[in-house]
Each structure stands twice: as C-alpha cells, then as structure tokens.
Motif scaffolding. Structure first.
Motif, short mmCIF file in Angstrom:
data_model
loop_
_atom_site.label_atom_id
_atom_site.label_comp_id
_atom_site.label_asym_id
_atom_site.label_seq_id
_atom_site.Cartn_x
_atom_site.Cartn_y
_atom_site.Cartn_z
N ILE A 1 0.98 -1.25 0.25
CA ILE A 1 0.11 0.10 -0.06
C ILE A 1 0.91 1.21 0.04
O ILE A 1 0.76 2.21 -0.67
N HIS A 2 1.74 1.20 0.73
CA HIS A 2 2.87 2.49 0.96
C HIS A 2 3.37 2.83 -0.30
O HIS A 2 3.65 3.82 -0.88
N LEU A 3 4.03 1.67 -1.28
CA LEU A 3 4.56 1.82 -2.50
C LEU A 3 3.49 2.27 -3.57
O LEU A 3 3.91 3.03 -4.47
N ILE A 4 2.34 1.53 -3.45
CA ILE A 4 1.41 2.11 -4.42
C ILE A 4 0.81 3.40 -4.17
O ILE A 4 0.70 4.34 -5.30
N GLU A 5 0.75 3.94 -2.96
CA GLU A 5 0.52 5.38 -2.82
C GLU A 5 1.46 6.44 -3.27
O GLU A 5 1.23 7.34 -3.90
N GLU A 6 2.88 5.90 -3.17
CA GLU A 6 3.99 6.70 -3.76
C GLU A 6 3.95 6.69 -5.13
O GLU A 6 4.04 7.69 -5.81
N PHE A 7 3.59 5.48 -5.69
CA PHE A 7 3.38 5.64 -7.32
C PHE A 7 2.11 6.51 -7.71
O PHE A 7 2.42 7.35 -8.53
N GLU A 8 1.06 6.48 -6.95
CA GLU A 8 0.02 7.30 -7.37
C GLU A 8 0.32 8.99 -7.40
O GLU A 8 -0.04 9.57 -8.17
N ASN A 9 1.09 9.03 -6.17
CA ASN A 9 1.75 10.42 -6.05
C ASN A 9 2.64 10.92 -7.20
O ASN A 9 2.29 12.13 -7.95
N GLU A 10 3.27 10.15 -7.58
CA GLU A 10 4.34 10.22 -8.70
C GLU A 10 3.96 10.52 -10.23
O GLU A 10 4.20 11.06 -10.84
N ILE A 11 2.87 9.61 -10.19
CA ILE A 11 2.33 9.30 -11.64
C ILE A 11 1.36 10.65 -11.83
O ILE A 11 1.17 11.19 -13.17
N GLY A 12 0.53 11.30 -10.89
CA GLY A 12 -0.23 12.30 -10.88
C GLY A 12 -1.60 12.10 -11.39
O GLY A 12 -1.86 10.87 -11.85
N ASP A 13 -2.31 13.00 -11.23
CA ASP A 13 -3.88 12.92 -11.36
C ASP A 13 -4.13 12.75 -13.10
O ASP A 13 -5.13 11.87 -13.47
N SER A 14 -3.36 13.41 -13.78
CA SER A 14 -3.60 13.62 -15.23
C SER A 14 -2.39 13.54 -15.67
O SER A 14 -1.65 14.35 -16.31
N PRO A 15 -2.00 12.06 -16.11
CA PRO A 15 -0.78 12.01 -16.75
C PRO A 15 -0.74 12.60 -18.02
O PRO A 15 -1.57 12.38 -18.81
#
Length: 299
Positions: free
Chosen positions: A69-83
């Motif tokens: 979960i921690h790593l997926i949340e980091e992924f979400e933050n880095e990929i952004g809401d609108s790639p």
C-alpha cells in the motif's frame, strides 16, 4: 473493477502473503502490475481510471498489505492525477516508477537481512512458527555462506506452510526438529530465541502476524525467551490494528453427528511490548529502545 474480480484479487494476495510473506508478495504484486501495464491496450483517457481501479483494489485487500500500500500510494503521487503524453509515454513512465519501487523494497530487505545475520550465533536453537521471505533468506545465508551451526525448532501448524518450511530448511541444510505447535511448552526451555516476521506494525503498537503467533509469543514472553521481530519500515502502518482488515471466515463443519460453524481469522495481533528485539533495515532495537519508542508514540 467488478466485485468478484476484487474478491479474487484479495484471495490471491492473501493466499500468497500467507505462504511467502508480505515482502515477497509486495515484490510479486509490483512485478504483476508492471506486466499488466505492458499488456494493456487503451486510450489516454482510460489509463488513469485503470490505474485507480487496480490501486484501489490493492489498498482494500483483507488483510491490508501495508508495504504494498505504501509503495502504491507513492506511485499514485508520482504518476499524478492527469498523466501527460501519449499512451506509450505514460506507460513507460509508470513502469519506471514501479521498477524503482521494486528496487526500494528489495534494498530494504537486503539491509534488514544484513542486520538479521548478526542475530544468529553459533549453537543457537531458534523457534519458528511461520517465517517469510526475509527470515528464510537470513537463515539460509547464515547456514550456507557464514557456516554458522544452529538448530531450528519448527512448530507444526498449517500443513501446507509447515511442509514448505521443512522443505526449505532441508534444502538449506539446516538442522531442525518439528514439533506440534501445542507442544511448545515442553520445548521452550531448549530454545534461546524465537524468530517471527510481520505483515505490519500498527499505530497502536500491535504486530499483525501469522495466525497462531499471539499464543506462541505469549508463551515465550512468560518464559523469558527472547522474541526477535524482523520487519522493514515499509511495514509500519499509520492506522491502528482495528483498521487492518484482518480477514474473518465462517465455514460450516461436520464431524460425525455434530455440525457447527467455525470462525477463523487470517492473522493474529501481538503486543509489541512482548517483543524483545526489533530488526529493521535501519538497525536493531533492543527492549529498552522498543519501550522508549512505544512511550514516545503514545504521547
């Protein structure tokens, strides 16, 4: 994602975590996520929704796999809401981020094992119940690379997990004795350490660990047998144990002329105060350091 698909994903992650541990299942899940991105065929407008659906399902498994979960949340933050970019550019960026997360946990596991190896001494008799990827590799390296002679007492419980653990120890050439879990009271004085892993360490200082751990740790604690907990810091949850979504199952059972419903849980929770040594990738905390940490967290 359909409800039945989420349930299948939950079951797959839970079953794999139960047999290989949360560190290994986190790496496997990240690898599977990368492969799914490589194979997906969709438009730019759909990609964010697909990421969100899979991420949401991963974050709501029973129980929660906190490192993942921690790593997926980091992924979400880095990929952004609108790639931005073309679909191939978005996919390449997502893969790079996930590969970096895979390297991150692999590095943490490697450092934890290095510290863990210093916890094994010649002549040790180590009691184990269920151990994951980190502790297995630590025991294997101590035996095959450092050539330390030690013995492991295996507490027999789930047939599949016990069989896998026995085969692993046999292959690693580690001396062992297998006893029923309920017979530990007859052997606790023979051991000088108990090793365990964790799914997570929660905000309220509970260790979410393999089912059966609570009774074993309590008995070791009462007999003043040191309990060693191995957990990288990705396993530290920001939420209490009540929110870890431990899976509860009710199944009908029939034995002869008696029928009843049996309730089981996927994991136990153990009081961190019963742990004598905490080993992470950042070092080793003894009982005093653990107590200090607990007191600081409760202020």
């Amino acid at each position: 994602m359909k409800k039945e698909d989420r349930e299948i994903l939950c079951s797959l992650i839970r079953d794999h975590e139960d047999t290989v541990g949360s560190s290994r299942v986190t790496m496997m899940a990240l690898t599977a996520f990368i492969e799914s991105i490589k194979q997906v065929r969709c438009g730019v407008g759909e990609v964010r929704q697909l990421y969100s659906e899979l991420s949401g399902a991963i974050k709501n498994t029973e129980p929660k796999v906190i490192p993942l979960i921690h790593l997926i949340e980091e992924f979400e933050n880095e990929i952004g809401d609108s790639p931005d970019g073309t679909i191939e550019e978005i996919k390449e960026r997502a893969i790079r981020i996930l590969e970096a997360k895979h390297r991150k946990i692999k590095t943490k596991i490697g450092r934890l094992i290095e510290y863990g190896l210093t916890c094994i001494s010649e002549g040790d008799v180590i009691i184990v119940h269920t151990i994951g990827y980190d502790v297995k590799n630590m025991l294997k390296l101590a035996s095959q690379v450092l050539h330390k002679p030690f013995k492991v007492i295996v507490l027999k419980q789930d047939p599949l997990k016990t069989r896998q653990l026995i085969k692993f120890l046999e292959t690693a050439g580690i001396d062992m004795e297998v006893i029923p879990e309920y017979s530990l009271g007859h052997y606790v004085e023979q051991g000088n350490k108990m090793f365990m892993g964790a799914l997570s360490i929660t905000e309220d200082m509970r260790v979410v660990s393999a089912v059966g751990s609570a009774n074993i740790v309590s008995l070791c604690h009462l007999n003043r047998l040191p309990v060693y907990l191995f957990a990288n810091t990705l396993k530290f949850s920001h939420r209490p144990s009540s929110q870890q979504r431990i899976h509860r199952k009710v199944a009908s059972q029939t034995h002869g002329d008696v029928s009843f419903k049996l309730t089981t849980h996927s994991h136990d929770t153990v009081d961190l105060r019963h742990v004598d040594v905490l080993v992470t990738e950042d070092g080793i905390k003894d009982k005093a350091a653990i107590s200090e940490w607990i007191n600081a967290s409760s202020r």
